[in-house]
Every structure is written in structure tokens, then in C-alpha cells.
Design an enzyme around this catalytic site. Sequence first.
Site, mmCIF file in Angstrom:
data_model
loop_
_atom_site.group_PDB
_atom_site.id
_atom_site.type_symbol
_atom_site.label_atom_id
_atom_site.label_comp_id
_atom_site.label_asym_id
_atom_site.label_seq_id
_atom_site.Cartn_x
_atom_site.Cartn_y
_atom_site.Cartn_z
ATOM 1 N N HIS A 70 -3.739 -5.180 0.651
ATOM 2 C CA HIS A 70 -3.220 -5.480 1.990
ATOM 3 C C HIS A 70 -3.305 -6.956 2.335
ATOM 4 C CE1 HIS A 70 -2.621 -1.494 3.864
ATOM 5 N NE2 HIS A 70 -3.569 -1.092 3.038
ATOM 6 N N CYS A 88 0.838 -1.211 0.000
ATOM 7 C CA CYS A 88 0.000 0.000 0.000
ATOM 8 C C CYS A 88 0.873 1.262 0.000
ATOM 9 C CB CYS A 88 -1.002 -0.031 1.154
ATOM 10 S SG CYS A 88 -2.307 1.197 0.951
ATOM 11 N N GLU A 110 -1.735 -8.495 4.604
ATOM 12 C CA GLU A 110 -1.611 -8.715 6.058
ATOM 13 C C GLU A 110 -2.910 -8.465 6.812
ATOM 14 O OE1 GLU A 110 -0.807 -5.983 4.576
ATOM 15 O OE2 GLU A 110 -1.811 -4.511 5.850
#
Length: 319
Positions: free
Chosen positions: A245, A135, A247
Site C-alpha cells: 500500500h 492490494c 498510499e
Amino acid sequence: MFGPVLALLLTAGLCCGPPGSEAAPSRHLSLNYRPVIGILAQENHPRDPSPHGTSYIAASYVKYIESAGARVVPIRINRTEAEYEKLFNSINGLLLPGGDVDIQSSLFTQAAKIFYKLVLKANDAGDFFPLWGTCQGLQQLTVLTANKFLLTNTHTASVALPLAFTPAAQSSRLFKHFPKNLLASLSQENITANFHRWSLSLQNFSSDAALKGFYKILSTNTDGKIEFISTMEAYRYPIYAVQWHPEKTPFEWIDKPGMVHSSNAVQVSFHTASFFVSEARKNQHKFSSPEEEDNALIYNYDAHYKKKSFYFVQAYYFD
Ligand SMILES: *[C@@H]1O[C@H](CO)[C@@H](O)[C@H](O)[C@H]1NC(C)=O
Ligand SMILES: *[C@@H]1O[C@H](CO)[C@@H](O)[C@H](O)[C@H]1NC(C)=O
Ligand SMILES: *[C@@H]1O[C@H](CO)[C@@H](O)[C@H](O)[C@H]1NC(C)=O
């Protein structure tokens, strides 16, 4: 829409020669099974101050790296170049996380710039060192590579999207060993979490010689109006970046559109982390002593539960 490219991706895994011959230097004789990844901290968001410190790392990035078999060292902002260089020679990979700082003037950017130069220099000299941007990390890399700010606003602040793979994805280092079913999911299901207001449009990418010559585009997305880069890898360096993203999927629980916790989404997350850590196992940097390594590891800090006050469930803080 994604049919032909997906078919290419699905057959790609069945054939073809040895991995990664185009990737930069890879004179790693034996693998490093105790890799340590640096994650760069950043200034607290003005709307999310903390009594625990003025800069932070979201714990999801730490868990993400740990889930794939590496340990984490926090890289604190506002340190000297000499300190960063020493740390660079001690760690095996670097992750530039998402967030919300000024990617031209922040202390995060100052550190990222120093490390970016070290990454290029090391790889040019045959010292294989991987760098991953997520990001804001991807956005930061575009500024560092282009040496200017080329981002544009998109309506992607809270949406889950499928990836539109480019034909180059099939032979990419990042995706070519992905399980076929996950590539199919990625291209068909809304499983990548997008939480960004800025993007690198395909148009601005294509008209900037520095970016175009440096990165291979593996996937794009659109907010309905602007087509933007969602996944890329450098041609000649082990540098990877995603606008989405991975994660967040397994480790963040903010209840917003765009958050996905499906099995396929979680598996995709793991495979991105696993790929990056595999790259880090090719690096042999070491701390000068076990004590120095112990003192640098994230285990010396506590993750603070934020009770979903902002975007992150837990974060580490530094001064
Ligand atoms: C950065 O470090 C210097 C000392 O090295 C200090 O004076 C300054 O306040 C720090 N800035 C921030 C924003 O932490
Ligand atoms: C291209 O980059 C400039 C900044 O240099 C920005 O103002 C513009 O909106 C961008 N255009 C597109 C289509 O991304
Ligand atoms: C799913 O992705 C499409 C783009 O392919 C997008 O238009 C749509 O808004 C997404 N749906 C959700 C629920 O996020």
C-alpha cells in the site's frame, strides 16, 4: 539475500537505452498536463457502515494521486456499461484500490471487469491508457486476467516488508527510473505496508499460462511459508499492480504494525504515484465539456473524517 539483485538494480540506472520500448503502444505526440484519474468506489465493508452512503473511496488514494499532479474522478459502482464507457473516454488512467469486497461477484468487480476490457481494447488500438491496482486491485487484476480465482491465504494482515526484487525489476518500466537510494531502501528496509489476507502465490502464478504470459513479476515476498507476488507489470500493456500500500504511508494513521511513516517510505510512495501519473499524461481522453469535467471531479464530494474508526482516516461516500 538481496545483494546480487540489488547490485543489478543499482547499476541499471547508469546505462542502457531509451525507456520503455517494449511497452505497448506509445504514440503520444504531446503530453497531457491536466490528467484526470478515475478511482473505483466499492461497497462499504459490512463492519464499517456509514450514514453518508453505501459505497466509498478511501481519501488516501485521492491524496496519493493528487500529490503527483493529477485530479481525481470517482467511479461509482452499479452504473450502466454505457456510463462507464463514456467515463473511460473522459479520463486518462484508472486506479483499482485496496479494500475488502468479493472480487468475483461484487459491484466493484462488475465495474472493474468492464473497465479492464476497455483498457485492453484501447491499448490494442494504440490509445495508451494506464491502469494501476493496489492490494485488492492487484488481486482483482489476477482474477480478470486468469478468468479464475487463484489466490491463497497468507499471514500478511499487518506487516511491513522489504521487497525481494526479481532480476526483471531492473529493466521494468515501473522501477527503472526510481532513485537508486530508494531501490536500496525498498530492498533492505521494512517499508512496504502489507494489509492483506489473500495473495497470489508464485506457484499459482507460474502454473497459470494466462497470468504468466501477461505479467512480469518485479518483486515477491513471503509470509515465511508462501512466496507471493508483491509487484508486477504487464508485458504489453501499461498495467501495474502492487500487493502493498504506497498510499497508506503518507496518508493513513491507523496505529498498527505494518504502518510505516519514514522518510524513505514516503518518498517511495510518491515515486509510485508520480510514475503512474506520468503514464496518464500520455493519454489524451477528455470530457466533452469543462462543465462535465467539473461535475465529475471528486471536489464535488466531501471527505468524511472517520476518526480512525476503521482502516481509513477519511473516506468519500456515494449512493
Ligand atoms: C443498483 O441500481 C439499481 C437501479 O439501477 C437499483 O435498483 C439497485 O438497488 C442498485 N443496487 C445497489 C446494491 O445499489
Ligand atoms: C492455488 O489456487 C487455488 C485456487 O484455485 C488455491 O486453492 C490454492 O491454495 C492455491 N495454491 C497456492 C500454493 O497458492
Ligand atoms: C521485516 O521483514 C521481514 C522479512 O524480510 C519479516 O520477517 C519481519 O517480520 C519484518 N519486521 C517487521 C517489524 O515488520
